[in-house]
Design a protein around this motif. Structure first.
Motif, PDB file in Angstrom:
ATOM      1  N   CYS A  57     -31.447 -87.163  64.813  1.00  0.00           N
ATOM      2  CA  CYS A  57     -32.161 -86.700  63.726  1.00  0.00           C
ATOM      3  C   CYS A  57     -33.223 -86.190  63.691  1.00  0.00           C
ATOM      4  O   CYS A  57     -33.412 -85.950  61.555  1.00  0.00           O
ATOM      5  N   ARG A  71     -19.322 -88.776  59.917  1.00  0.00           N
ATOM      6  CA  ARG A  71     -20.722 -87.926  59.227  1.00  0.00           C
ATOM      7  C   ARG A  71     -21.174 -86.382  60.058  1.00  0.00           C
ATOM      8  O   ARG A  71     -21.407 -86.432  60.629  1.00  0.00           O
ATOM      9  N   VAL A  73     -23.834 -84.544  60.369  1.00  0.00           N
ATOM     10  CA  VAL A  73     -24.820 -84.559  59.841  1.00  0.00           C
ATOM     11  C   VAL A  73     -25.426 -82.819  59.074  1.00  0.00           C
ATOM     12  O   VAL A  73     -26.154 -83.109  59.232  1.00  0.00           O
ATOM     13  N   LEU A  76     -26.294 -83.022  55.415  1.00  0.00           N
ATOM     14  CA  LEU A  76     -26.686 -84.408  55.119  1.00  0.00           C
ATOM     15  C   LEU A  76     -27.963 -83.141  54.611  1.00  0.00           C
ATOM     16  O   LEU A  76     -29.051 -82.440  55.895  1.00  0.00           O
ATOM     17  N   ASP A  77     -28.489 -83.817  53.059  1.00  0.00           N
ATOM     18  CA  ASP A  77     -30.007 -83.217  53.242  1.00  0.00           C
ATOM     19  C   ASP A  77     -31.524 -84.275  53.669  1.00  0.00           C
ATOM     20  O   ASP A  77     -30.700 -85.279  54.605  1.00  0.00           O
ATOM     21  N   GLU A  80     -30.580 -88.004  52.912  1.00  0.00           N
ATOM     22  CA  GLU A  80     -29.564 -88.645  53.752  1.00  0.00           C
ATOM     23  C   GLU A  80     -29.988 -88.710  55.729  1.00  0.00           C
ATOM     24  O   GLU A  80     -30.217 -89.512  55.848  1.00  0.00           O
ATOM     25  N   LEU A  81     -30.793 -88.206  56.523  1.00  0.00           N
ATOM     26  CA  LEU A  81     -31.255 -88.291  57.241  1.00  0.00           C
ATOM     27  C   LEU A  81     -32.184 -89.012  57.184  1.00  0.00           C
ATOM     28  O   LEU A  81     -32.107 -89.431  58.555  1.00  0.00           O
ATOM     29  N   LEU A  84     -30.338 -92.033  57.603  1.00  0.00           N
ATOM     30  CA  LEU A  84     -29.633 -92.664  58.972  1.00  0.00           C
ATOM     31  C   LEU A  84     -30.746 -92.891  60.024  1.00  0.00           C
ATOM     32  O   LEU A  84     -30.515 -93.495  60.696  1.00  0.00           O
TER      33      LEU A  84
END
Length: 653
Positions: A57, A71, A73, A76-77, A80-81, A84
């Motif tokens: 990511c 999920r 990827v 995701l903003d 959120e990344l 991860l």
């Protein structure tokens, strides 16, 4: 079939090269289950590093779908990344990517800090990991004090501290000798045996054979995916415990810890670049010192001028015949008389009142002959005017009643009549044809309103009226207003009283408090004008802060990439650089305050007649201004830093 841990479907990554498009990855499809140990191999330019960046990511695909535990990827903003990368991935880089300002322990703790672990817990976990990896004697060493193998161990410990599900190792042995490389591979085997998913990116087939599955890339395409014939291990109890132990502390604890880390890194950065930090502060220092000093000079000048006015009579009203100064009919108005003075003395707002008559005459002492201003005054005149004696005494009530031929002279008259010095009291001078005995000398008035260089003598007004003028009318009446009454209220009452007595308003009133207010207003305007000019230097200093912070961001892109790779949020990066900008301005502001006060102390010690008066309000405003400048001009560089692409930032390291 169970849900895979990692699933790539039709993943492509393209880059623009002039007018053409280059495919780093071309429709990649890969499935990786939990607990696997996978090697991704290929020559330089095959796309393996791009694939690892997408898996971790750090980069995003141009097309296709990437799912982790189901999920997507791509949905995701940025934060959120970051979560991860912080909670599911641990990175082991070929070039280690350790922060030079931090110790081995500090580098390992960093992901746990962003995960929200308390200081004690992350310190304990980091220490245990480094001890496990044989680094117990190097905990407080900085990267520059460690060998390549030791730096890679620190990198491994950093990857493990948050109990990551997936360990991504990018050429983990590429920069190591064979002995150190073998030790790192052994550690990766141990990590895999605990049930973690390990993905090794390498061009070395000897390293790749340590894995249970090998994926070969060429020109961005998977050319071979050889599964491991052995049974894929599941997550063991040890790994599960690692995940549990990484649970975060309360939200406010996390925020405080991240703020403390950002503050510490800002201080370390400023210490590492002390000259640059000082030059950045210089504009703020000069601006703050200028503003405070200008305000202090304005306050001191105002105090001096008001002191000069006060020495002429505080809160006084002067009544003159006529409409205003220069009225040609004023000499014909004879209604201003002693009875008016007596009437005013009985008013509640009057502290003292005195009549004044005046003329000019020649004074002689020995062979010295001087033209004088002759003022006939009452016994309260000197109190009304705030005049102090330098020698002898002033006129009293007996002098007034007896038409005494006594005089008080000012300092200018003393110098003119007695150029050789000596005491003037008791000397007899001839004023016109009237011999008068000197009973006192007034203290020299400070230069200011109504001060004059003309020699002046003061006689009883009765003496001047009877022996010099032959007229009972007054030139003026001086009234001192008591402290409890506003001067404008007293002026209104006085005007009403005298108008009723005279049957008309044939006089005008000079209110010295109006002069005071005018001077105060004028000095405030001048102070604000000069302060506004000084504020320009503050703005210039703020622009300097922004420029330097932009340079700082460009110099520390690698550090930003590392922090993002281990899970720092955009807000964490923004906070760190914003704190640094604010610190530069606040420290510069405090230094500017110190400089201004130091200069003022030295100036006051010179005794030049005007002292610098510092305002607490201006100092507080200066501190607030410097902080605001740090926030305003530091925000853009800090925001730019927080929006950097992690993979691009790491490439600059």
């Amino acid at each position: 079939m169970s849900e895979p841990l990692i699933l790539l479907e039709g993943i492509s990554r393209t880059y623009a090269s002039g007018e053409s498009t280059v495919f780093a990855l071309d429709r990649i499809n890969i499935r990786i289950d939990a607990g696997e140990m996978v090697a991704i191999v290929g020559q330089s330019g095959s796309g393996k590093s791009t694939l690892m960046n997408i898996l971790g990511c750090l980069d995003h695909p141009s097309s296709g779908h990437y799912r982790i535990d189901g999920r997507d990827v791509g949905a995701l903003d940025m934060d959120e990344l970051a979560a991860l990368r912080r909670e599911h991935f641990g990175f082991i880089f070929q070039r280690y990517h350790l922060l030079g300002e931090l110790t081995a322990l500090g580098n390992v703790e960093m992901p746990a800090l962003y995960a929200g672990l308390s200081m004690a817990r992350r310190r304990d976990k980091a220490t245990k990991l480094l001890v496990r990896l044989g680094m117990e004697k190097r905990l407080t060493h900085r990267p520059s004090q460690l060998s390549g193998g030791q730096q890679q161990r620190v990198s491994i410990a950093r990857a493990l501290i948050n109990g990551a599900d997936v360990i991504l190792a990018d050429e983990p042995t590429g920069a190591l000798d064979s002995c150190s490389g073998e030790e790192v591979l052994r550690i990766l085997d141990e990590i895999h045996s605990e049930g973690r998913t390990v993905i090794i990116v390498t061009h070395d087939m000897a390293v790749a054979r340590r894995a249970r599955r090998i994926i070969e890339l060429r020109d961005g395409i998977v050319t071979s995916d050889r599964p491991n014939p052995d049974e894929t291990p599941t997550v063991t109890e040890t790994a599960a415990k690692a995940k549990v132990s990484a649970q975060a502390a309360g939200d406010w604890h996390k925020a405080i810890d991240r703020f403390r880390e950002a503050l510490r890194m800002a201080l370390l950065s400023m210490n590492a670049h002390r000259l640059r930090a000082f030059l950045t502060m210089l504009g703020i220092i000069i601006g703050i010192a200028s503003v405070i000093s200008v305000v202090a000079v304005g306050a001191g000048s105002q105090e001096r001028v008001l002191s000069d006015i006060n020495s002429l009579g505080t809160n006084t009203l002067e009544v003159f015949p006529g409409k205003d100064f220069g009225d040609v009919r004023a000499a014909k108005i004879k209604t201003l008389v002693l009875a008016d003075v007596r009437a005013l003395e009985g008013q509640s707002y009057v502290a003292a009142a005195t009549p004044t008559v005046s003329t000019t005459s020649t004074a002689r002492f020995g062979s010295v002959e001087v033209s004088m201003q002759v003022n006939g005054v009452g016994e309260q005149y000197f109190a009304v005017k705030g005049t102090e004696p330098a020698e002898g005494a002033f006129l009293d009530a007996d002098s007034i009643r007896s038409y005494a031929q006594e005089t008080v002279i000012d300092d200018n008259a003393r110098k003119a009549l007695l150029p050789d010095g000596g005491s003037a009291v008791g000397r007899i001078i001839l004023i016109g044809r009237v011999p008068c005995r000197i009973i006192g000398v007034t203290r020299q008035q400070q230069s200011g309103f109504a001060s004059s260089a003309n020699p002046t003598v003061y006689l009883p007004y009765t003496t001047v009226q009877g022996r010099f003028l032959g007229d009972r009318s007054l030139r003026s009446i001086s009234v001192r207003v008591n402290d409890a009454t506003p001067s404008d209220v007293a002026e209104t009452s006085l005007t009403q009283l005298l108008s009723e007595r005279h049957g008309a308003k044939d006089f005008f009133v000079l209110n010295t408090d109006d002069i005071r207010r005018t001077i105060e207003s004028t000095t405030r305007v001048l102070t604000l004008l000069i302060a506004a000019i000084a504020v320009i230097s503050l703005i210039v200093g703020g622009i300097g802060v922004m420029n330097i912070m932009l340079v700082t961001v460009s110099e520390r892109i690698g550090e930003i990439g590392v922090r993002m790779a281990v899970g720092a949020r955009q807000a964490d990066i923004l906070q760190q650089f914003l704190i640094e900008a604010v610190l530069v301005c606040v420290i510069g502001g405090l230094a500017g305050i110190t400089l201004a006060i130091g200069l003022g102390t030295a100036f006051n010690a010179l005794g030049v007649g005007i002292r610098l008066i510092y305002s607490t309000t201006s100092i507080i405003i200066a501190v607030v201004s410097s902080t605001t400048i740090g926030i305003l001009f530091g925000y853009v560089p800090a925001r730019n830093a927080s929006r950097l692409d992690p993979v691009a930032a790491l490439a600059r390291e």
